[in-house]
Every structure is written in structure tokens, then in C-alpha cells.
Design a protein around this motif. Structure first.
Motif, PDB file in Angstrom:
ATOM      1  N   SER A   1      39.570  36.303  47.475  1.00  0.00           N
ATOM      2  CA  SER A   1      40.160  35.086  48.059  1.00  0.00           C
ATOM      3  C   SER A   1      39.372  34.658  49.282  1.00  0.00           C
TER       4      SER A   1
ATOM      5  N   ASP B   1      42.269  30.247  42.756  1.00  0.00           N
ATOM      6  CA  ASP B   1      42.551  31.600  43.239  1.00  0.00           C
ATOM      7  C   ASP B   1      43.751  32.193  42.497  1.00  0.00           C
ATOM      8  N   GLU B   2      43.458  32.983  41.490  1.00  0.00           N
ATOM      9  CA  GLU B   2      44.482  33.619  40.645  1.00  0.00           C
ATOM     10  C   GLU B   2      45.564  32.626  40.205  1.00  0.00           C
TER      11      GLU B   2
HETATM   12 MG    MG Z   1      43.281  37.241  46.529  1.00  0.00          MG
END
Ligand code: MG
Ligand code: ADP
Length: 259
Positions: A60, A180-181
Motif C-alpha cells: 500500500s 489497493d486490494e
Molecule cells: Mg495494504
């Protein structure tokens, strides 16, 4: 896998020209903690990169540095032809080009879906309301939920909310999308609808950096897969090589855990 997705993953695309993102010897610390170590990465226009690695490895942080949600202390990051420095005007230029989709969709709960999608275009870009709404409806159709336009986020499923978040980003007409995910907060039955949206975006030629553990997605659309551990890029390879012939023990260990 759909045939369209196969085409996306397998067609040999020309990824030449100047990189649209350059990270050169980038280091970042949180206080004493060395969170990114010597990151070197060039991303070509239209390239799709998947980043995976254990929790806490810096994934991240790495992508948040690209649109300056995080500062870094050493090295250089260049997006398009803009080098990220403390010059806030230039940071705004970069943010205009780079869209971001988070794990928790971050929609405004008190605004309708349409208002969520038109807020930034109207207030940041000064686009007339009618035009912003027409654009938003086009993108809501693209993510297959135009009928939800006048509802509130709380009335939608997680998968639908994440597709709204993607549409909202696209309304700003970004050249690069960071994810991000995007599916890790979703119930399993909703993961596919979000991944399908991302696959279609990839097919349209969007430059994408995607932090995900969805290895099916990586195989389908990634040009390169990056494995991070302890703040470093440990391995970077084509999906075929990455999955069939991982080079490092840490990569093998990680793949053993998630596949
Ligand atoms: Mg992360
Ligand atoms: P990942 O996304 O791979 O799980 P992150 O980039 O979120 O990893 O975090 C990398 C490391 O940095 C973790 O150890 C995390 O605890 C730490 N970290 C993240 N954000 C901060 C912060 N704002 N302050 C201090 N440490 C942080």
C-alpha cells in the motif's frame, strides 16, 4: 476465463515508449522504520502490474507514494513528465492523472451514487452539472449499475459499491489507475463482478497497478507480477514465469501459502 479475458491476457501488446511511471532508488521511512527499500520500477503506458506479498510488506505504501498520499525521503518518482516533489501544484497535476480505488470503497454515505460520481468533476474540475451527470451515467453503465444512480451507498451490496468507486474514479478521466486490494473486503460471491470490471478496464488499455492476492486475475491480465517482502521488490516477472518458476525462497513460501 472468458475469451475476452484471454485476449486481454494473451495478446502480445506493444508496451514501448517512455515509461508513464518511474520509481528510481526510492526509500521511505515511517520514523525509524524503513518501510520501502530501494524501489526501482518503470511502468509502460498500458501496462498492467499486479503487486502481491505478505501483509505489512509495503504494498500500500508503494502505490500511495505514486499519487503522493505518502511522501518518500530518498530517490525519485516521476509520473508522466512530472517529478513528485513538495510542489503542491505539481502534485495536483499528478493526482488529476492518477485514479485510486481502495479496499473500503470510501463512498460518501450521505450522497447518492450519482452525486458521489459528480462531486469531484463539478467542484474540482468545474464541469457543468449536466455534463458531469451524463459522464457519470456513462461510467455507471460501463460498470453495469446505471439503475442504482439515485440510491445511496448503504442500499448497495459491497460489490456494487466497489464498482461505483471504480466508476467515480473513471469520471475524472485518469490515465493511470491504482487499486489497493479492491476485492479483499468483499464477500466471495461479489469478487468476480469487481474483477470483471477491472479486466474490461485492462482490455481498454488502462495503465493499472493492482495490489491483490487474486492470482487468477494476475494470470489473466498482468504483464508483470511483483512480489514484495519487507519493503523490497524481491521478484518481478511475467505471470507465467512468476507462477511456474519462482526464483526466491520467500516467493515460493508465499505462493505456497496462497495458492
Ligand atoms: Mg495494504
Ligand atoms: P501492506 O500494504 O503490504 O500490508 P503497508 O504498506 O500498509 O503494507 O505497511 C507496511 C508497514 O508500514 C507495516 O509494517 C505497517 O505497520 C507500517 N505502516 C503503515 N502505515 C504506517 C504509518 N502511517 N505509520 C507508521 N507505520 C506505518
Amino acid at each position: 476465463m472468458t475469451s475476452a479475458a484471454q485476449q486481454a491476457g494473451q495478446s502480445a501488446r506493444h508496451l514501448g515508449g517512455a515509461p508513464v511511471i518511474r520509481m528510481i532508488d526510492v526509500h521511505k521511512w515511517y520514523g525509524e522504520f524503513h518501510v520501502l527499500r530501494d524501489i526501482n520500477l518503470d511502468v509502460a503506458r498500458g501496462e498492467r502490474i499486479v503487486i502481491c506479498g505478505p501483509s505489512g510488506s509495503g504494498k500500500s505504501t508503494l502505490i500511495r507514494c505514486i499519487n503522493r498520499l505518502e511522501e518518500y525521503q530518498k530517490g525519485r518518482i516521476i509520473v508522466g513528465d512530472v517529478e513528485l516533489t513538495n510542489n503542491i501544484k505539481r502534485i495536483d497535476e499528478v493526482r488529476r492523472e492518477v485514479g485510486m480505488v481502495f479496499q473500503h470503497f470510501n463512498l460518501f454515505p450521505h450522497l447518492t451514487i450519482l452525486e458521489n460520481c459528480t462531486l469531484a468533476p463539478i467542484w474540482v474540475r468545474k464541469i457543468p452539472k449536466k455534463e458531469a451527470e451524463a459522464t457519470a451515467m456513462r461510467y455507471l453503465e460501463r460498470v453495469k449499475i446505471p439503475e442504482q444512480a439515485h440510491k445511496y451507498p448503504g442500499q448497495l451490496s459491497g460489490g456494487q459499491q466497489q464498482r461505483v468507486a471504480i466508476a467515480r474514479s473513471l469520471c475524472m478521466n485518469p490515465k493511470i489507475m491504482l487499486f489497493d486490494e479492491p476485492t479483499s473486503a468483499l464477500d466471495p460471491e461479489m469478487v468476480k463482478e469487481v474483477l470483471d470490471t477491472m479486466v474490461s478496464l485492462a482490455m481498454e488499455g488502462m495503465t493499472m497497478l493492482v495490489v491483490t492476492h487474486e492470482m487468477g486475475f494476475a494470470r489473466q491480465v498482468a504483464d508483470r507480477v511483483i512480489f514484495m517482502d519487507q519493503g523490497q521488490i524481491v521478484e518481478m516477472n511475467t505471470p507465467t514465469e512468476f507462477f511456474s518458476n519462482p526464483q526466491h525462497e520467500r516467493t515460493k513460501l508465499f505462493l505456497g501459502q496462497i495458492l
